[in-house]
Design an enzyme around this catalytic site. Structure first.
Site, PDB file in Angstrom:
ATOM      1  N   TYR A 152       0.841  -1.208   0.000  1.00 59.77           N
ATOM      2  CA  TYR A 152       0.000   0.000   0.000  1.00 59.77           C
ATOM      3  C   TYR A 152       0.872   1.252   0.000  1.00 59.77           C
ATOM      4  CZ  TYR A 152      -3.496   3.391   1.606  1.00 59.77           C
ATOM      5  OH  TYR A 152      -4.324   4.480   1.728  1.00 59.77           O
ATOM      6  N   ALA A 154       4.027   1.620  -0.864  1.00 60.90           N
ATOM      7  CA  ALA A 154       4.770   1.784  -2.128  1.00 60.90           C
ATOM      8  C   ALA A 154       3.851   2.284  -3.233  1.00 60.90           C
ATOM      9  CB  ALA A 154       5.416   0.454  -2.526  1.00 60.90           C
ATOM     10  N   LYS A 156       1.160   4.118  -2.879  1.00 57.74           N
ATOM     11  CA  LYS A 156       0.792   5.510  -2.627  1.00 57.74           C
ATOM     12  C   LYS A 156       1.975   6.447  -2.882  1.00 57.74           C
ATOM     13  CE  LYS A 156      -3.546   5.024  -1.657  1.00 57.74           C
ATOM     14  NZ  LYS A 156      -4.586   5.692  -2.459  1.00 57.74           N
ATOM     15  N   ILE A 185      -8.339   8.833   8.377  1.00 56.14           N
ATOM     16  CA  ILE A 185      -9.676   9.388   8.165  1.00 56.14           C
ATOM     17  C   ILE A 185     -10.692   8.310   8.502  1.00 56.14           C
ATOM     18  CG2 ILE A 185     -11.195  10.537   6.505  1.00 56.14           C
ATOM     19  CD1 ILE A 185      -8.480  11.998   6.986  1.00 56.14           C
TER      20      ILE A 185
HETATM   21  P1  NAD Z   1     -13.103   3.168   1.321  1.00 53.80           P
HETATM   22  O1  NAD Z   1     -12.647   1.765   1.377  1.00 53.80           O
HETATM   23  O2  NAD Z   1     -14.339   3.568   2.045  1.00 53.80           O
HETATM   24  O3  NAD Z   1     -13.245   3.678  -0.174  1.00 53.80           O
HETATM   25  C1  NAD Z   1     -12.490   3.173  -1.235  1.00 53.80           C
HETATM   26  C2  NAD Z   1     -13.369   3.235  -2.457  1.00 53.80           C
HETATM   27  O4  NAD Z   1     -12.633   2.727  -3.579  1.00 53.80           O
HETATM   28  C3  NAD Z   1     -14.609   2.340  -2.299  1.00 53.80           C
HETATM   29  O5  NAD Z   1     -15.735   3.015  -2.787  1.00 53.80           O
HETATM   30  C4  NAD Z   1     -14.278   1.139  -3.165  1.00 53.80           C
HETATM   31  O6  NAD Z   1     -15.398   0.486  -3.701  1.00 53.80           O
HETATM   32  C5  NAD Z   1     -13.460   1.810  -4.252  1.00 53.80           C
HETATM   33  N1  NAD Z   1     -12.679   0.857  -5.017  1.00 53.80           N
HETATM   34  C6  NAD Z   1     -11.848  -0.116  -4.541  1.00 53.80           C
HETATM   35  N2  NAD Z   1     -11.351  -0.820  -5.558  1.00 53.80           N
HETATM   36  C7  NAD Z   1     -11.871  -0.277  -6.695  1.00 53.80           C
HETATM   37  C8  NAD Z   1     -11.743  -0.588  -8.057  1.00 53.80           C
HETATM   38  N3  NAD Z   1     -10.982  -1.605  -8.478  1.00 53.80           N
HETATM   39  N4  NAD Z   1     -12.427   0.167  -8.954  1.00 53.80           N
HETATM   40  C9  NAD Z   1     -13.224   1.181  -8.552  1.00 53.80           C
HETATM   41  N5  NAD Z   1     -13.386   1.504  -7.266  1.00 53.80           N
HETATM   42  C10 NAD Z   1     -12.716   0.778  -6.347  1.00 53.80           C
HETATM   43  O7  NAD Z   1     -11.886   4.015   1.868  1.00 53.80           O
HETATM   44  P2  NAD Z   1     -11.591   5.586   1.915  1.00 53.80           P
HETATM   45  O8  NAD Z   1     -10.937   5.814   3.212  1.00 53.80           O
HETATM   46  O9  NAD Z   1     -12.764   6.391   1.536  1.00 53.80           O
HETATM   47  O10 NAD Z   1     -10.451   5.674   0.786  1.00 53.80           O
HETATM   48  C11 NAD Z   1     -10.479   6.568  -0.301  1.00 53.80           C
HETATM   49  C12 NAD Z   1      -9.064   6.852  -0.740  1.00 53.80           C
HETATM   50  O11 NAD Z   1      -8.383   7.534   0.315  1.00 53.80           O
HETATM   51  C13 NAD Z   1      -8.242   5.590  -1.020  1.00 53.80           C
HETATM   52  O12 NAD Z   1      -7.420   5.798  -2.138  1.00 53.80           O
HETATM   53  C14 NAD Z   1      -7.396   5.455   0.223  1.00 53.80           C
HETATM   54  O13 NAD Z   1      -6.205   4.749  -0.026  1.00 53.80           O
HETATM   55  C15 NAD Z   1      -7.155   6.906   0.571  1.00 53.80           C
HETATM   56  N6  NAD Z   1      -6.772   7.117   1.965  1.00 53.80           N
HETATM   57  C16 NAD Z   1      -7.603   6.803   3.001  1.00 53.80           C
HETATM   58  C17 NAD Z   1      -7.185   7.040   4.292  1.00 53.80           C
HETATM   59  C18 NAD Z   1      -8.051   6.722   5.481  1.00 53.80           C
HETATM   60  O14 NAD Z   1      -7.547   6.816   6.617  1.00 53.80           O
HETATM   61  N7  NAD Z   1      -9.326   6.392   5.330  1.00 53.80           N
HETATM   62  C19 NAD Z   1      -5.922   7.577   4.540  1.00 53.80           C
HETATM   63  C20 NAD Z   1      -5.094   7.888   3.476  1.00 53.80           C
HETATM   64  C21 NAD Z   1      -5.533   7.660   2.179  1.00 53.80           C
END
Ligand code: NAD
Length: 244
Positions: A152, A154, A156, A185
């Site tokens: 993950y 790498a 990002k 988050i």
């Molecule tokens: P989440 O799991 O609620 O949302 C991820 C979304 O991506 C979901 O709607 C899922 O269905 C979709 N998804 C996954 N694989 C997919 C694919 N192959 N095609 C299309 N859609 C796909 O998590 P989130 O926290 O809302 O994450 C959103 C973004 O923020 C992600 O890229 C995550 O890495 C990043 N992020 C989240 C956090 C955190 O703490 N929540 C921190 C840093 C970065």
């Protein structure tokens, strides 16, 4: 002028907050989803009731043909995409020696290839118009190390490299490419960590709490807006001071 935005993984969590925020800013929004059809349709309906334009489309970002087709459906409805947000992402903790090639490829297939596919799908029009805005959602774990999250982390970090290089390449064409690096988050993605770990993470955060999806959406809206017209290649960390 109304812009068309496309948000990957837009049905829940951070993506849903970005969809709502961009709609509120006046964008017609394509809501890409993987499986959560009902949630995505409900979000589109909610926005339409408020007078916004929104369309839910299914598209696995790791499948070039599928996500390109999803983008074309949105463009047929609202016009070419001018704001692309690569939000879809997956995370799973695993010790490095246990990571199979399939697992590694799956993480990169969604988190990195996904952005490669969507950007190439929207770029011809952006280049033609000499206008466009791309925002990639990275993570603080792409900026600093995360034990048991090597794949993950790498992937990002790769998004940050992609953002900076593409920003340089596309700047002469009037296209801006930026990146938001969220801290922890409160979404489905981190629920698996459990309450105790989440409380610890909140305590480790200088601001003493976890972030909200809306706070990440605000950072995306900044990059997408006119206020960021001279900003490209940047990584905006929104983490309550976690990695300071
Ligand atoms: P989440 O799991 O609620 O949302 C991820 C979304 O991506 C979901 O709607 C899922 O269905 C979709 N998804 C996954 N694989 C997919 C694919 N192959 N095609 C299309 N859609 C796909 O998590 P989130 O926290 O809302 O994450 C959103 C973004 O923020 C992600 O890229 C995550 O890495 C990043 N992020 C989240 C956090 C955190 O703490 N929540 C921190 C840093 C970065």
């Amino acid at each position: 002028m109304k812009k068309t935005a496309f948000v990957t993984g837009g049905s829940r969590g951070i993506g849903r907050a970005i969809v709502r925020r961009l709609a509120a800013e006046g964008c017609a929004v394509g809501i890409d989803y993987l499986q959560a059809r009902e949630q995505a349709e409900a979000l589109a309906a909610e926005l339409r009731v408020q007078g916004h334009e929104a369309l839910a489309v299914r598209g696995d970002v790791s499948d070039r043909g599928a996500v390109t087709a999803a983008i074309r459906l949105v463009e047929a409805e609202f016009g070419p995409v001018e704001v692309l947000v690569n939000n879809a992402g997956i995370a799973e903790q695993r010790q490095f020696q246990d990571i199979s090639q399939d697992f590694w490829r799956h993480i990169f297939g969604v988190n990195v290839d996904g952005a490669y596919h969507t950007i190439q799908a929207v770029l011809p029009h952006m280049l033609h118009e000499k206008r466009g805005c791309i925002v990639n959602i990275s993570s603080i774990w792409g900026q600093r190390g995360a034990s048991c999250e090597t794949a993950y982390s790498a992937s990002k970090a790769a998004l940050i490299g992609l953002t900076r290089s593409l920003a340089m390449e596309l700047a002469p064409s009037g296209i801006r490419v930026n990146c938001v690096a969220p801290g922890v988050i409160r979404t489905d993605m981190v629920e698996v960590l459990g309450e105790e770990t989440l409380s610890d993470l909140a305590r480790e955060t200088p601001m003493g709490r976890l972030g909200t999806p809306e706070e990440i959406a605000a950072a995306v809206a900044f990059f997408a807006g006119e206020g960021a017209s001279f900003v490209t290649g940047q990584v905006l960390t929104a983490d309550g001071g976690f990695i300071l």
